[in-house]
Scaffold this motif. Structure first.
Motif, PDB file in Angstrom:
ATOM      1  N   VAL A  12     -11.295   3.534   0.267  1.00  0.00           N
ATOM      2  CA  VAL A  12     -10.833   2.386   1.070  1.00  0.00           C
ATOM      3  C   VAL A  12      -9.901   2.871   2.190  1.00  0.00           C
ATOM      4  N   ALA A  13     -10.097   4.133   2.602  1.00  0.00           N
ATOM      5  CA  ALA A  13      -9.153   4.765   3.526  1.00  0.00           C
ATOM      6  C   ALA A  13      -9.189   4.194   4.941  1.00  0.00           C
ATOM      7  N   THR A  14     -10.307   3.599   5.330  1.00  0.00           N
ATOM      8  CA  THR A  14     -10.434   3.055   6.686  1.00  0.00           C
ATOM      9  C   THR A  14     -11.184   1.724   6.609  1.00  0.00           C
ATOM     10  N   ILE A  15     -11.197   1.002   7.720  1.00  0.00           N
ATOM     11  CA  ILE A  15     -11.936  -0.268   7.752  1.00  0.00           C
ATOM     12  C   ILE A  15     -13.440   0.004   7.532  1.00  0.00           C
ATOM     13  N   GLU A  16     -13.929   1.117   8.091  1.00  0.00           N
ATOM     14  CA  GLU A  16     -15.353   1.465   7.886  1.00  0.00           C
ATOM     15  C   GLU A  16     -15.646   1.656   6.399  1.00  0.00           C
ATOM     16  N   ARG A  17     -14.747   2.369   5.712  1.00  0.00           N
ATOM     17  CA  ARG A  17     -14.959   2.609   4.268  1.00  0.00           C
ATOM     18  C   ARG A  17     -14.880   1.291   3.491  1.00  0.00           C
ATOM     19  N   ILE A  18     -13.987   0.406   3.916  1.00  0.00           N
ATOM     20  CA  ILE A  18     -13.871  -0.892   3.223  1.00  0.00           C
ATOM     21  C   ILE A  18     -15.163  -1.695   3.455  1.00  0.00           C
ATOM     22  N   THR A  19     -15.715  -1.575   4.651  1.00  0.00           N
ATOM     23  CA  THR A  19     -16.986  -2.252   4.948  1.00  0.00           C
ATOM     24  C   THR A  19     -18.089  -1.693   4.055  1.00  0.00           C
ATOM     25  N   ASN A  20     -18.039  -0.403   3.833  1.00  0.00           N
ATOM     26  CA  ASN A  20     -18.995   0.270   2.967  1.00  0.00           C
ATOM     27  C   ASN A  20     -18.868  -0.237   1.521  1.00  0.00           C
ATOM     28  N   VAL A  21     -17.629  -0.429   1.080  1.00  0.00           N
ATOM     29  CA  VAL A  21     -17.383  -0.984  -0.258  1.00  0.00           C
ATOM     30  C   VAL A  21     -17.972  -2.397  -0.327  1.00  0.00           C
ATOM     31  N   ALA A  22     -17.708  -3.186   0.711  1.00  0.00           N
ATOM     32  CA  ALA A  22     -18.201  -4.570   0.732  1.00  0.00           C
ATOM     33  C   ALA A  22     -19.724  -4.583   0.627  1.00  0.00           C
ATOM     34  N   ARG A  23     -20.358  -3.627   1.292  1.00  0.00           N
ATOM     35  CA  ARG A  23     -21.829  -3.551   1.265  1.00  0.00           C
ATOM     36  C   ARG A  23     -22.326  -3.375  -0.174  1.00  0.00           C
ATOM     37  N   ARG A  24     -21.676  -2.485  -0.906  1.00  0.00           N
ATOM     38  CA  ARG A  24     -22.096  -2.248  -2.290  1.00  0.00           C
ATOM     39  C   ARG A  24     -21.828  -3.481  -3.160  1.00  0.00           C
ATOM     40  N   LEU A  68       8.223  -1.720  -3.209  1.00  0.00           N
ATOM     41  CA  LEU A  68       7.718  -1.041  -2.010  1.00  0.00           C
ATOM     42  C   LEU A  68       6.314  -0.471  -2.207  1.00  0.00           C
ATOM     43  N   ILE A  69       6.137   0.346  -3.263  1.00  0.00           N
ATOM     44  CA  ILE A  69       4.869   1.084  -3.361  1.00  0.00           C
ATOM     45  C   ILE A  69       3.706   0.220  -3.845  1.00  0.00           C
ATOM     46  N   SER A  70       4.018  -0.963  -4.381  1.00  0.00           N
ATOM     47  CA  SER A  70       2.910  -1.836  -4.788  1.00  0.00           C
ATOM     48  C   SER A  70       2.242  -2.501  -3.583  1.00  0.00           C
ATOM     49  N   THR A  71       2.871  -2.378  -2.418  1.00  0.00           N
ATOM     50  CA  THR A  71       2.315  -3.078  -1.245  1.00  0.00           C
ATOM     51  C   THR A  71       1.013  -2.454  -0.755  1.00  0.00           C
ATOM     52  N   GLY A  72       0.850  -1.155  -0.973  1.00  0.00           N
ATOM     53  CA  GLY A  72      -0.356  -0.481  -0.485  1.00  0.00           C
ATOM     54  C   GLY A  72      -1.620  -1.134  -1.017  1.00  0.00           C
ATOM     55  N   GLU A  73      -1.610  -1.487  -2.288  1.00  0.00           N
ATOM     56  CA  GLU A  73      -2.775  -2.099  -2.939  1.00  0.00           C
ATOM     57  C   GLU A  73      -2.968  -3.540  -2.472  1.00  0.00           C
ATOM     58  N   GLN A  74      -1.854  -4.194  -2.125  1.00  0.00           N
ATOM     59  CA  GLN A  74      -1.952  -5.580  -1.651  1.00  0.00           C
ATOM     60  C   GLN A  74      -2.709  -5.607  -0.316  1.00  0.00           C
ATOM     61  N   VAL A  75      -2.421  -4.623   0.526  1.00  0.00           N
ATOM     62  CA  VAL A  75      -3.074  -4.532   1.844  1.00  0.00           C
ATOM     63  C   VAL A  75      -4.592  -4.380   1.682  1.00  0.00           C
ATOM     64  N   THR A  76      -5.015  -3.427   0.842  1.00  0.00           N
ATOM     65  CA  THR A  76      -6.461  -3.181   0.720  1.00  0.00           C
ATOM     66  C   THR A  76      -7.176  -4.350   0.031  1.00  0.00           C
ATOM     67  N   SER A  77      -6.484  -5.032  -0.899  1.00  0.00           N
ATOM     68  CA  SER A  77      -7.114  -6.194  -1.553  1.00  0.00           C
ATOM     69  C   SER A  77      -7.423  -7.257  -0.517  1.00  0.00           C
ATOM     70  N   ALA A  78      -6.432  -7.562   0.312  1.00  0.00           N
ATOM     71  CA  ALA A  78      -6.634  -8.593   1.333  1.00  0.00           C
ATOM     72  C   ALA A  78      -7.728  -8.156   2.300  1.00  0.00           C
ATOM     73  N   LEU A  79      -7.693  -6.881   2.709  1.00  0.00           N
ATOM     74  CA  LEU A  79      -8.696  -6.411   3.683  1.00  0.00           C
ATOM     75  C   LEU A  79     -10.112  -6.506   3.107  1.00  0.00           C
ATOM     76  N   LEU A  80     -10.269  -6.186   1.823  1.00  0.00           N
ATOM     77  CA  LEU A  80     -11.611  -6.279   1.234  1.00  0.00           C
ATOM     78  C   LEU A  80     -12.051  -7.745   1.133  1.00  0.00           C
ATOM     79  N   ALA A  81     -11.132  -8.614   0.710  1.00  0.00           N
ATOM     80  CA  ALA A  81     -11.492 -10.039   0.607  1.00  0.00           C
ATOM     81  C   ALA A  81     -11.860 -10.592   1.987  1.00  0.00           C
ATOM     82  N   ILE A  82     -11.094 -10.203   3.007  1.00  0.00           N
ATOM     83  CA  ILE A  82     -11.393 -10.662   4.380  1.00  0.00           C
ATOM     84  C   ILE A  82     -12.782 -10.170   4.800  1.00  0.00           C
ATOM     85  N   THR A  83     -13.067  -8.893   4.526  1.00  0.00           N
ATOM     86  CA  THR A  83     -14.367  -8.318   4.918  1.00  0.00           C
ATOM     87  C   THR A  83     -15.513  -9.061   4.230  1.00  0.00           C
ATOM     88  N   LEU A  84     -15.358  -9.328   2.932  1.00  0.00           N
ATOM     89  CA  LEU A  84     -16.429 -10.034   2.201  1.00  0.00           C
ATOM     90  C   LEU A  84     -16.632 -11.431   2.788  1.00  0.00           C
TER      91      LEU A  84
END
Ligand code: ADP
Ligand code: ASP
Ligand code: MG
Length: 411
Positions: A12-24, A68-84
């Motif tokens: 999930v390192a980039t928006i492209e990779r997140i898009t790839n996850v969404a595809r699967r 602080l460090i739990s925020t990283g996962e919050q960002v990717t969760s939202a980004l994946l939900a938005i992409t889907l």
């Protein structure tokens, strides 16, 4: 089918990779599966956040570090939900405290005590893909907690166990579990299957492909774990109960851990109660100890050496220096330049001479062994870190684990 998928940092390192996850995810959704997706932070993000906290002070407040460090996962969760949602599939992120994933209050390495699956089930029933951030939980008082490095694997398995999912798929940057870290030797071989017990040893000895707690939990709740690559197609590795033919291989894997430090307390008075005092104090500070060696005593004084996670080394040093004065020990030394190399295999239970062969293979490379520990299905040696990778390659070849093509190439 109800499927839990977990995507690690590189996936999930980039928006492209997140898009790839969404595809699967969509492929599975089209098959009619119910899907819960657990995501890690973008690779490097947790380290970056930790770096910020440590730039302020040597021992930043542990509760706030978790916030602080739990925020990283919050960002990717939202980004994946938005992409889907952008792609026309309904999805919702459900954060750790919203599930809730309840943990104890040990900030930085909290353990999950309970997962209420009601909210996830309701969302699934309304046809949504549920996205859960890995690594984070909430304690009984409502504080945000984190599950230790690599903890998103544990979130995924815990969610799969709570939901009684059919499978938990762990997507990462390698296409399965290998006989050793494929980034150390190209001769590493992918395993089709590995037993929970062997995987447990491999994980606890340094194979970070799965966090140890996730394997413990998968074993306890019999969750079938499939480790696959999010980047290339392949069969992956199934982590499952022991199957009879697994025993034929004596050594099934070699692991390498350079994240431990060695603490030596010299001149400890050799009298009852001292070891209890040392290790109770460390346990009370939530420091997990790995290997322990106590020397034969001379003049009623002895040396005690133990290993622990590097992240706890400074804390342990401070505690031990205070304690040394109290119990009358002479010096405390910390060595962070060690590596632990280990061999793992169910077949070791019934074969003699494996330890001798391991020591000979290390000796042939001129490597000195500083500490040894054994169990029924593993042998570990602590050595100088500069020889770590050399040792892994020597053991991998010596125990006949090298991939066949490479062996043929050499002949
Ligand atoms: P993720 O970010 O997906 O959780 P990790 O970096 O935590 O991924 O775990 C994957 C890494 O684990 C691989 O890149 C590999 O270097 C390492 N690794 C260590 N030992 C093994 C092993 N025996 N088999 C596969 N990977 C291993
Ligand atoms: N982001 C956390 C870490 O880097 C958890 C994880 O990726 O599993 O350790
Ligand atoms: Mg990981």
């Amino acid at each position: 089918m109800l499927v839990v998928q977990k995507y690690g940092g590189t996936s999930v390192a980039t928006i492209e990779r997140i898009t790839n996850v969404a595809r699967r995810v969509i492929e599975y959704k089209k098959r009619g599966d119910g899907l819960v997706i657990v995501v890690s932070a973008m690779s490097g993000e947790t380290d970056r956040l930790l770096g910020l906290a440590h730039a302020i002070g040597k021992f930043p407040d542990e509760r706030e570090v978790d916030v602080l460090i739990s925020t990283g996962e919050q960002v990717t969760s939202a980004l994946l939900a938005i992409t889907l949602k952008e792609t026309g599939y309904d999805a919702v992120s459900v954060l750790g405290h919203q599930v809730p994933i309840v943990t104890d209050s040990v900030f930085g390495k909290a353990r999950i005590s309970d997962i209420d699956e009601t909210k996830i089930r309701t969302e699934l029933a309304s046809g949504r893909v549920v996205v859960v951030p890995g690594f984070q939980g909430v304690d009984e008082s409502g504080n945000i907690t984190t599950l230790g490095r690599g903890g998103s694997d544990t979130t995924a398995v815990a969610v799969a166990a709570a939901l009684k999912a059919d499978v938990c798929e762990i997507y990462t940057d390698v296409d399965g579990v290998y006989t050793t870290d494929p980034n150390i030797t190209a001769k590493a071989r992918r395993l089709d299957r590995i037993s929970y017990d062997e995987m447990l040893e491999m994980a606890s000895l340094g194979a970070k492909v799965l966090q140890i707690r996730s394997v413990e939990m998968a074993k306890k709740y019999k969750v079938p774990l499939l480790v696959k690559s999010s980047l290339v197609e392949g069969k992956g590795t199934l982590v499952c109960e022991e199957v009879p033919d697994m025993e034929q291989v004596v050594v099934s894997g070699v692991t390498y851990n350079k994240n431990e430090a060695k603490v030596t307390v010299n001149g400890v008075p050799d009298r009852p109660g001292v070891a209890t005092r040392i290790f109770t104090t460390l346990a009370d500070a939530n420091i997990v100890i790995d290997m322990i060696v106590q020397n034969v005593s001379h003049d009623r004084k002895t040396d005690i050496t133990f290993t622990l996670g590097k992240a706890d080394a400074k804390k342990a040093q401070k505690i031990m220096e205070g304690l040394a004065i109290e119990v009358g020990a002479v010096t405390v030394e910390v060595d962070e330049r060690i590596a632990k190399v280990s061999i793992v295999g169910l077949g070791m239970r019934s074969h003699a001479g494996i330890a001798a062969k391991m020591f000979a293979l290390l000796f042939n490379e001129g490597i000195n062994i500083e500490m040894i520990s054994t169990s029924e299905i593993k042998i570990s040696c602590v050595i100088d870190q500069k020889y770590g990778e050399l040792a892994v390659r020597a053991l991998h070849t010596g125990f006949g684990l090298d991939a066949e093509e490479d062996v043929q190439e050499e002949q």
